[in-house]
Design a protein around this motif. Structure first.
Motif, PDB file in Angstrom:
ATOM      1  N   GLU A  26       9.353 -17.800   6.711  1.00  0.00           N
ATOM      2  CA  GLU A  26      10.727 -17.300   6.674  1.00  0.00           C
ATOM      3  C   GLU A  26      11.699 -18.257   7.360  1.00  0.00           C
ATOM      4  O   GLU A  26      12.813 -18.460   6.887  1.00  0.00           O
ATOM      5  CB  GLU A  26      10.818 -15.910   7.301  1.00  0.00           C
ATOM      6  N   GLU A  27      11.287 -18.863   8.472  1.00  0.00           N
ATOM      7  CA  GLU A  27      12.149 -19.846   9.153  1.00  0.00           C
ATOM      8  C   GLU A  27      12.413 -21.044   8.252  1.00  0.00           C
ATOM      9  O   GLU A  27      13.537 -21.545   8.187  1.00  0.00           O
ATOM     10  CB  GLU A  27      11.501 -20.310  10.450  1.00  0.00           C
ATOM     11  N   GLN A  29      12.336 -21.098   4.965  1.00  0.00           N
ATOM     12  CA  GLN A  29      13.209 -20.690   3.869  1.00  0.00           C
ATOM     13  C   GLN A  29      14.660 -20.600   4.326  1.00  0.00           C
ATOM     14  O   GLN A  29      15.570 -21.008   3.602  1.00  0.00           O
ATOM     15  CB  GLN A  29      12.738 -19.355   3.275  1.00  0.00           C
ATOM     16  N   GLU A  30      14.890 -20.088   5.516  1.00  0.00           N
ATOM     17  CA  GLU A  30      16.252 -20.009   6.038  1.00  0.00           C
ATOM     18  C   GLU A  30      16.832 -21.402   6.254  1.00  0.00           C
ATOM     19  O   GLU A  30      18.007 -21.652   5.965  1.00  0.00           O
ATOM     20  CB  GLU A  30      16.304 -19.199   7.329  1.00  0.00           C
ATOM     21  N   MET A  31      16.022 -22.321   6.748  1.00  0.00           N
ATOM     22  CA  MET A  31      16.488 -23.690   6.932  1.00  0.00           C
ATOM     23  C   MET A  31      16.854 -24.313   5.582  1.00  0.00           C
ATOM     24  O   MET A  31      17.878 -24.984   5.453  1.00  0.00           O
ATOM     25  CB  MET A  31      15.422 -24.538   7.624  1.00  0.00           C
ATOM     26  N   ARG A  33      17.845 -22.720   2.888  1.00  0.00           N
ATOM     27  CA  ARG A  33      19.091 -22.087   2.431  1.00  0.00           C
ATOM     28  C   ARG A  33      20.305 -22.643   3.189  1.00  0.00           C
ATOM     29  O   ARG A  33      21.362 -22.870   2.602  1.00  0.00           O
ATOM     30  CB  ARG A  33      19.006 -20.574   2.585  1.00  0.00           C
ATOM     31  N   ALA A  34      20.142 -22.878   4.482  1.00  0.00           N
ATOM     32  CA  ALA A  34      21.244 -23.438   5.281  1.00  0.00           C
ATOM     33  C   ALA A  34      21.624 -24.829   4.777  1.00  0.00           C
ATOM     34  O   ALA A  34      22.811 -25.159   4.683  1.00  0.00           O
ATOM     35  CB  ALA A  34      20.855 -23.489   6.755  1.00  0.00           C
ATOM     36  N   ARG A  37      23.614 -24.437   1.631  1.00  0.00           N
ATOM     37  CA  ARG A  37      24.987 -23.990   1.910  1.00  0.00           C
ATOM     38  C   ARG A  37      25.859 -25.159   2.349  1.00  0.00           C
ATOM     39  O   ARG A  37      27.063 -25.170   2.099  1.00  0.00           O
ATOM     40  CB  ARG A  37      24.990 -22.898   2.982  1.00  0.00           C
TER      41      ARG A  37
END
Length: 75
Positions: A26-27, A29-31, A33-34, A37
């Protein structure tokens, strides 16, 4: 002129292989996505995909073998 870029791409590949297989899913995947962005690719490779070699050569204005050979090289 191409060697430093090739080395940087190799280093990016090594970092990406470690990144993709390390840590919490999850970490990661968030990285990813960031990065997206911010306008980059999930693995931070916009600098690779957006490269324009013609612009690089025009900007540098220095080409291999563009200098006058000295007297030792002319023999």
């Amino acid at each position: 002129m191409r060697v430093p870029r090739a080395h940087a791409i190799q280093r990016q590949s090594l970092l990406n292989s470690k990144l993709v297989h390390a840590g919490d899913w999850e970490e990661r995947q968030e990285m990813f996505r960031a990065r997206e962005r911010r306008g980059d690719t999930p693995l931070g490779m916009t600098w690779i995909y957006g490269y324009d070699p013609e612009t690089e050569w025009r900007h540098r204005r220095e080409y291999p073998l563009s200098h006058e050979p000295d007297s030792a090289e002319r023999r």
